[in-house]
Scaffold this active site. Sequence first.
Site, PDB file in Angstrom:
ATOM      1  N   ASN A  62       7.419  51.583  54.308  1.00 51.58           N
ATOM      2  CA  ASN A  62       7.967  52.892  54.674  1.00 51.58           C
ATOM      3  C   ASN A  62       7.636  53.852  53.534  1.00 51.58           C
ATOM      4  O   ASN A  62       8.250  53.791  52.473  1.00 51.58           O
ATOM      5  CB  ASN A  62       9.486  52.760  54.876  1.00 51.58           C
ATOM      6  CG  ASN A  62      10.142  54.099  55.110  1.00 51.58           C
ATOM      7  OD1 ASN A  62       9.463  55.102  55.358  1.00 51.58           O
ATOM      8  ND2 ASN A  62      11.464  54.128  55.031  1.00 51.58           N
TER       9      ASN A  62
ATOM     10  N   GLU B 263      19.350  47.372  56.448  1.00 50.43           N
ATOM     11  CA  GLU B 263      19.123  47.982  55.140  1.00 50.43           C
ATOM     12  C   GLU B 263      20.456  48.441  54.555  1.00 50.43           C
ATOM     13  O   GLU B 263      20.947  49.530  54.896  1.00 50.43           O
ATOM     14  CB  GLU B 263      18.186  49.184  55.264  1.00 50.43           C
ATOM     15  CG  GLU B 263      16.811  48.821  55.772  1.00 50.43           C
ATOM     16  CD  GLU B 263      15.745  49.789  55.255  1.00 50.43           C
ATOM     17  OE1 GLU B 263      14.728  49.320  54.757  1.00 50.43           O
ATOM     18  OE2 GLU B 263      15.962  51.008  55.329  1.00 50.43           O
TER      19      GLU B 263
ATOM     20  N   GLU C 201      18.304  57.403  55.219  1.00 45.74           N
ATOM     21  CA  GLU C 201      18.057  58.732  54.634  1.00 45.74           C
ATOM     22  C   GLU C 201      18.132  59.809  55.714  1.00 45.74           C
ATOM     23  O   GLU C 201      18.604  60.923  55.467  1.00 45.74           O
ATOM     24  CB  GLU C 201      16.702  58.744  53.913  1.00 45.74           C
ATOM     25  CG  GLU C 201      16.805  57.988  52.587  1.00 45.74           C
ATOM     26  CD  GLU C 201      15.551  57.260  52.167  1.00 45.74           C
ATOM     27  OE1 GLU C 201      14.464  57.553  52.700  1.00 45.74           O
ATOM     28  OE2 GLU C 201      15.662  56.365  51.306  1.00 45.74           O
TER      29      GLU C 201
ATOM     30  N   LYS D 166       8.048  57.022  53.373  1.00 46.81           N
ATOM     31  CA  LYS D 166       8.955  58.176  53.235  1.00 46.81           C
ATOM     32  C   LYS D 166       8.132  59.449  53.019  1.00 46.81           C
ATOM     33  O   LYS D 166       7.053  59.573  53.578  1.00 46.81           O
ATOM     34  CB  LYS D 166       9.968  57.912  52.108  1.00 46.81           C
ATOM     35  CG  LYS D 166      10.624  56.532  52.261  1.00 46.81           C
ATOM     36  CD  LYS D 166      11.747  56.279  51.319  1.00 46.81           C
ATOM     37  CE  LYS D 166      12.314  54.892  51.584  1.00 46.81           C
ATOM     38  NZ  LYS D 166      13.489  54.596  50.826  1.00 46.81           N
TER      39      LYS D 166
ATOM     40  N   SER E 292      15.080  47.619  48.173  1.00 44.58           N
ATOM     41  CA  SER E 292      14.580  47.088  46.896  1.00 44.58           C
ATOM     42  C   SER E 292      13.820  45.765  47.045  1.00 44.58           C
ATOM     43  O   SER E 292      13.914  44.899  46.174  1.00 44.58           O
ATOM     44  CB  SER E 292      15.713  46.966  45.879  1.00 44.58           C
ATOM     45  OG  SER E 292      16.247  48.257  45.600  1.00 44.58           O
TER      46      SER E 292
ATOM     47  N   HIS F 123      16.796  55.616  60.035  1.00 40.56           N
ATOM     48  CA  HIS F 123      16.788  55.246  58.619  1.00 40.56           C
ATOM     49  C   HIS F 123      17.974  55.926  57.925  1.00 40.56           C
ATOM     50  O   HIS F 123      18.321  57.058  58.240  1.00 40.56           O
ATOM     51  CB  HIS F 123      15.464  55.667  57.971  1.00 40.56           C
ATOM     52  CG  HIS F 123      15.327  55.117  56.586  1.00 40.56           C
ATOM     53  ND1 HIS F 123      15.928  55.715  55.508  1.00 40.56           N
ATOM     54  CD2 HIS F 123      14.710  54.008  56.122  1.00 40.56           C
ATOM     55  CE1 HIS F 123      15.669  54.989  54.420  1.00 40.56           C
ATOM     56  NE2 HIS F 123      14.930  53.952  54.767  1.00 40.56           N
TER      57      HIS F 123
ATOM     58  N   GLY G 153      16.183  51.835  47.220  1.00 46.26           N
ATOM     59  CA  GLY G 153      15.637  52.611  46.102  1.00 46.26           C
ATOM     60  C   GLY G 153      16.458  52.510  44.830  1.00 46.26           C
ATOM     61  O   GLY G 153      16.229  53.247  43.875  1.00 46.26           O
TER      62      GLY G 153
HETATM   63  P1  PGA Z   1      13.090  50.644  48.974  1.00 46.09           P
HETATM   64  O1  PGA Z   1      13.287  51.389  50.362  1.00 46.09           O
HETATM   65  O2  PGA Z   1      12.247  49.422  49.230  1.00 46.09           O
HETATM   66  O3  PGA Z   1      12.407  51.636  48.075  1.00 46.09           O
HETATM   67  O4  PGA Z   1      14.461  50.269  48.484  1.00 46.09           O
HETATM   68  C1  PGA Z   1      13.473  50.668  51.545  1.00 46.09           C
HETATM   69  C2  PGA Z   1      13.650  51.594  52.723  1.00 46.09           C
HETATM   70  O5  PGA Z   1      14.270  52.649  52.560  1.00 46.09           O
HETATM   71  O6  PGA Z   1      13.164  51.310  53.829  1.00 46.09           O
END
Ligand code: PGA
Length: 251
Positions: free
Chosen positions: A9, A168, A98, A11, A213, A96, A174
């Site tokens: 992903n 998630e 976010e 983003k 992560s 997601h 992140g």
């Molecule tokens: P990350 O993000 O691997 O940077 O923690 C995962 C995601 O948001 O899908």
Amino acid sequence: MRKKLLLGNWKMNKLAIEAKDFAIASRPLVDKAVLNNIDLGVAPTYLSLAAVKENAAKDMIVAAQNIHFAASGAYTGEVSIPMLKEYGISWVIIGHSERRTYDNETSEKCNQKIAALLDNNMVPVYCVGETLREFEAGKTKEVVAEALRVGLKGFRGDKLQNLVIAYEPIWSIGTGKNASAEIAESVCEFIRSVLRELFGCVAEDLRILYGGSVKPENIRTYLSCPNIDGALVGGASLKIESYEALLNNII
Ligand code: PGA
């Protein structure tokens, strides 16, 4: 037997030119993934979808990060399913965290989007997960079950073959604070039990990803859990070397 899936992903990262370079560099990785019966993909921004689709190997899954449920209309700033189809894009990440946090994406809205995608034989990757506060209050299962019941309301099991779920935990995205494999497996097992209760035996065929992560160093531990069928990876999917290491470590 559920096929493993590694989905990056991206983003709001990468210019189209950078996405194109990545797509070209990823060609041998897609061959390797195919040989090892693994689905490999990335979700670039809308503006890089065409560059990746045109330059990656044909088996590379190219996913959008969002979609509008309507086919067309007065929705300024939005992109529709027919527009994605025009570029041969059939996978979309939905809900997601976010988008839930910054764009007021609710499970009700996700439900409309998933319905539109399933009607078009496309693949929704539906994300669910709890905040740190909910995790600490022991509410993970309650929150996840609610997101599944609302987001998947009104669907029939026999129409769901394409659905992918991503667990998630928001506190691990992140942050470098990944959920332990035990926690991730126990929630993914729970997700499968909710899917079974809602849709019956199709639940055994649906892929459930872990995200948050995930790095080359920990991906193997997650994917060796019985109910984790793949990973949705943000930061560690951005550099081709790290993306390759993620793939190598699940072969
Ligand atoms: P990350 O993000 O691997 O940077 O923690 C995962 C995601 O948001 O899908």
